[in-house]
Scaffold this motif. Structure first.
Motif, PDB file in Angstrom:
ATOM      1  N   LEU A 354      29.820  15.194   8.587  1.00  0.00           N
ATOM      2  CA  LEU A 354      30.765  15.907   7.877  1.00  0.00           C
ATOM      3  C   LEU A 354      30.365  17.255   8.208  1.00  0.00           C
ATOM      4  CD1 LEU A 354      30.465  13.704   4.896  1.00  0.00           C
ATOM      5  CD2 LEU A 354      32.923  14.306   5.692  1.00  0.00           C
ATOM      6  N   THR A 355      29.615  17.788   9.015  1.00  0.00           N
ATOM      7  CA  THR A 355      29.189  18.874   9.392  1.00  0.00           C
ATOM      8  C   THR A 355      29.365  19.611  10.858  1.00  0.00           C
ATOM      9  OG1 THR A 355      26.932  18.661   9.447  1.00  0.00           O
ATOM     10  CG2 THR A 355      27.527  19.540   7.473  1.00  0.00           C
ATOM     11  N   GLU A 356      29.302  18.510  11.788  1.00  0.00           N
ATOM     12  CA  GLU A 356      29.375  18.940  13.394  1.00  0.00           C
ATOM     13  C   GLU A 356      30.670  19.423  13.426  1.00  0.00           C
ATOM     14  OE1 GLU A 356      28.725  15.766  15.802  1.00  0.00           O
ATOM     15  OE2 GLU A 356      26.623  15.340  14.800  1.00  0.00           O
ATOM     16  N   GLN A 357      31.769  19.286  12.939  1.00  0.00           N
ATOM     17  CA  GLN A 357      33.210  19.560  12.918  1.00  0.00           C
ATOM     18  C   GLN A 357      33.815  19.969  11.510  1.00  0.00           C
ATOM     19  OE1 GLN A 357      34.508  20.405  15.860  1.00  0.00           O
ATOM     20  NE2 GLN A 357      36.626  21.124  15.082  1.00  0.00           N
ATOM     21  N   PRO A 358      33.715  21.202  11.343  1.00  0.00           N
ATOM     22  CA  PRO A 358      34.068  21.581   9.860  1.00  0.00           C
ATOM     23  C   PRO A 358      35.472  20.975   9.379  1.00  0.00           C
ATOM     24  CG  PRO A 358      33.189  23.359  10.890  1.00  0.00           C
ATOM     25  CD  PRO A 358      33.269  22.517  11.725  1.00  0.00           C
ATOM     26  N   GLY A 359      35.655  20.385   8.215  1.00  0.00           N
ATOM     27  CA  GLY A 359      36.848  19.673   7.849  1.00  0.00           C
ATOM     28  C   GLY A 359      37.261  18.482   8.224  1.00  0.00           C
ATOM     29  N   VAL A 360      36.481  17.824   9.123  1.00  0.00           N
ATOM     30  CA  VAL A 360      36.613  16.616   9.310  1.00  0.00           C
ATOM     31  C   VAL A 360      35.446  15.504   9.176  1.00  0.00           C
ATOM     32  CG1 VAL A 360      38.190  17.191  10.942  1.00  0.00           C
ATOM     33  CG2 VAL A 360      35.991  16.743  11.871  1.00  0.00           C
ATOM     34  N   LEU A 361      35.740  14.286   9.055  1.00  0.00           N
ATOM     35  CA  LEU A 361      34.706  13.175   9.399  1.00  0.00           C
ATOM     36  C   LEU A 361      34.665  12.755  10.612  1.00  0.00           C
ATOM     37  CD1 LEU A 361      32.900  10.913   7.912  1.00  0.00           C
ATOM     38  CD2 LEU A 361      34.943   9.628   7.664  1.00  0.00           C
TER      39      LEU A 361
END
Length: 536
Positions: A354-361
């Motif tokens: 949940l942190t590699e690409q902010p705002g996405v799973l």
């Protein structure tokens, strides 16, 4: 009024515990991670999920556990200033053996970090811990017999070989003293799910019998000595719908007794709500609660008989708070929304972020859908017979071995999935994978064959379930109209009774997001929102 089920959707084997004015119910989670769901209430009417305590590798590693294995029948209790949770991790289902390992974890509060597990035994599943008023503690579990002859249980079902009792020493953290087989069960057979409590000098033993299907029951017995002998309840079964196919709540069994601070009596039990015409319980085994009364030192349902009621009197005048009709989940926090779980994996960073690409799973494509090891599938329970789910997916596959999408999922033999992948001739496509209970082979079908070519960019995917029917939809992000894809599929197969039928599996239906990459390159798929909406 209390309206049943109080915990809709897959929430079986409810163990209830009261501490002061607070009530807690622990339910089985099987192969879904983290392990054990604990709900909280102050009024027995409204319940909220507050904890899944088995949340790290030292406590639970279910990689390789078959479908319908994992965490069976937890028992939650409170004594000596702390909570005690007893549970089984089952490693095998088919065949003569179960390989069921029992553990205890503790915590000073429900919200605290729970201890590493203490191993207890492996003689059978459904363990329970009873804290006697003299300070001694007793461990009970059913005994599993891999042979075809019974030793201490029912000849009707020799594998369920009675209820074992042994003392637990909290100082040395081990079982001590003799092992006693204290209860063989009733003629109904398949005795399991034992819970002990004490009242007016009597030891009461409630057990689950009849299997997890339509013959399920709560059986009750009592004794002046904890080691027995136990005499059977005058009606034999406290709660059952087995002789009443017209009852709304079917498959009633496996629960635990609790008293309010004022001494009012209640008993939890699991149940199922079948859909016509095939009587399949698409919401799995749910949790219900019944009002009870005492007569002649025996417990009875307050409504009379043994058939559970949909509505029962609550101990207070608390107003029922219905869940929202629509939940729009966003993935803008570093942890998953509490409704979601994944399968088996104690190292979630391997399958999602949940942190590699902010705002996405972000799901990292690992092993195939249905794998018992590293499967990137994140989902929430189906809680309604009619619902709609939507998600937004950004995914650019390089090969047909890379797949991501939306799935209505039960286990590796029972699922439908609307997925995005690559086709050599059509390019990026949306298509359907379906496995409607093909056991033991698990072969998929492809209702729209190669699928439909889709434009570049993010796609919106949707699934709409109305009782036994499932229809998938898709649209390019920004489009107004949804496009149906494929035929109406059999949603009823995503149930305990689907595929192999009753007793073949016994968990519940989920709706969620998946990704896999059988090329081994761990292609990521990004999901920016998820919607669950109750229909009608």
């Amino acid at each position: 009024m209390i309206r049943n089920p109080i915990l809709p959707g897959f929430n079986p084997d409810p163990s209830i515990c009261r501490v002061g004015e607070d009530y807690y119910i622990a339910t089985s989670t099987f192969e879904w991670y983290p392990g054990v769901q604990i709900h909280h209430s102050r009024d027995l009417v409204n319940w909220r999920l507050v904890r899944r305590p088995l949340e790290r590798k030292a406590q639970l590693d279910m990689r390789g556990n078959p479908d319908s294995c994992g965490i069976w029948a937890p028992c939650l209790s409170h004594a000596d200033g702390q909570f005690w949770l007893v549970y089984t991790d089952v490693k095998r289902y088919d065949g003569n053996f179960k390989d069921a390992h029992n553990y205890i974890v503790t915590a000073p509060s429900i919200a605290a970090d729970w201890s590493d597990p203490v191993y207890v035994n492996s003689s059978g599943f459904d363990p329970s811990l009873f804290h006697d008023d003299d300070g001694r503690k007793w461990f009970v579990n059913m005994q599993w017999n891999h042979r075809t002859e019974s030793y201490g249980g029912s000849p009707k079902s020799p594998a369920f070989d009675g209820i074992l009792l042994q003392e637990w020493d909290p100082a040395t953290k081990r079982l001590v003293g003799p092992i006693r087989n204290i209860f063989a069960g009733s003629p109904l057979g398949l005795v399991e799910g034992p819970h002990l409590f004490k009242r007016n000098g009597w030891y009461y033993l409630t057990t689950a019998e009849g299997g997890t299907g339509y013959d399920h029951a709560v059986t009750m017995a009592r004794s002046r000595s904890i080691a027995g002998p136990y005499e059977m309840h005058p009606a034999m079964h406290l709660i059952t719908s087995k002789d009443h196919p017209e009852a709304v709540l079917q498959r009633a069994g496996h629960g635990q007794y609790v008293e309010t601070p004022e001494g009012e009596a209640y008993h939890t039990h699991l149940c199922g709500r079948p859909l016509a015409p095939q009587r399949r319980c698409t919401l799995g085994r749910e949790t219900a609660l019944q009002k009870c009364v005492w007569r002649d030192d025996w417990l009875y349902l307050a409504d009379g008989g043994t058939v559970p009621s949909v509505e029962v009197p609550a101990p207070t005048d608390a107003a029922r708070q219905d869940p929202p009709e629509r939940i729009d989940y966003r993935f803008d926090q570093p942890v998953l929304p509490e409704d979601f779980q994944w399968l088996r994996m104690p190292e979630p960073e391997r399958i999602f972020s949940l942190t590699e690409q902010p705002g996405v799973l972000r799901l990292h494509g690992r092993e195939s859908i249905g794998s018992w090891f590293e499967q990137a599938l994140v989902a929430r329970r189906q809680e309604d017979h009619r619902f709609r789910a939507e998600t937004v997916l950004a995914f650019q596959p390089d090969t047909y071995q890379q797949v991501a999408g939306l799935t209505h999922y039960y286990n590796r033999h029972k699922f439908h999935a609307l997925v995005v992948t690559l086709h050599e001739r059509l390019g990026r496509v949306v298509t359907i994978f379906s496995c409607p209970g093909d056991f033991p082979h698990g072969r998929m079908s492809f209702p729209v064959e190669s699928g439909e070519a889709v434009p570049d960019g993010a796609l919106e995917l949707a699934a709409e379930v109305r009782d036994n029917d499932l229809q998938f939809f898709w649209r390019a992000k920004g489009e107004e109209a949804w496009r149906p894809i494929g035929p109406v599929l059999d949603a009823g197969v995503i149930s305990d009774e689907g595929g192999r039928g009753e007793h073949g599996s016994f968990t519940g239906a989920f709706i969620g997001m998946l990704a896999f990459d059988t090329s081994g390159r761990a292609k990521p798929a990004d999901f920016s929102r998820f919607v669950y909406q109750r229909l009608d």
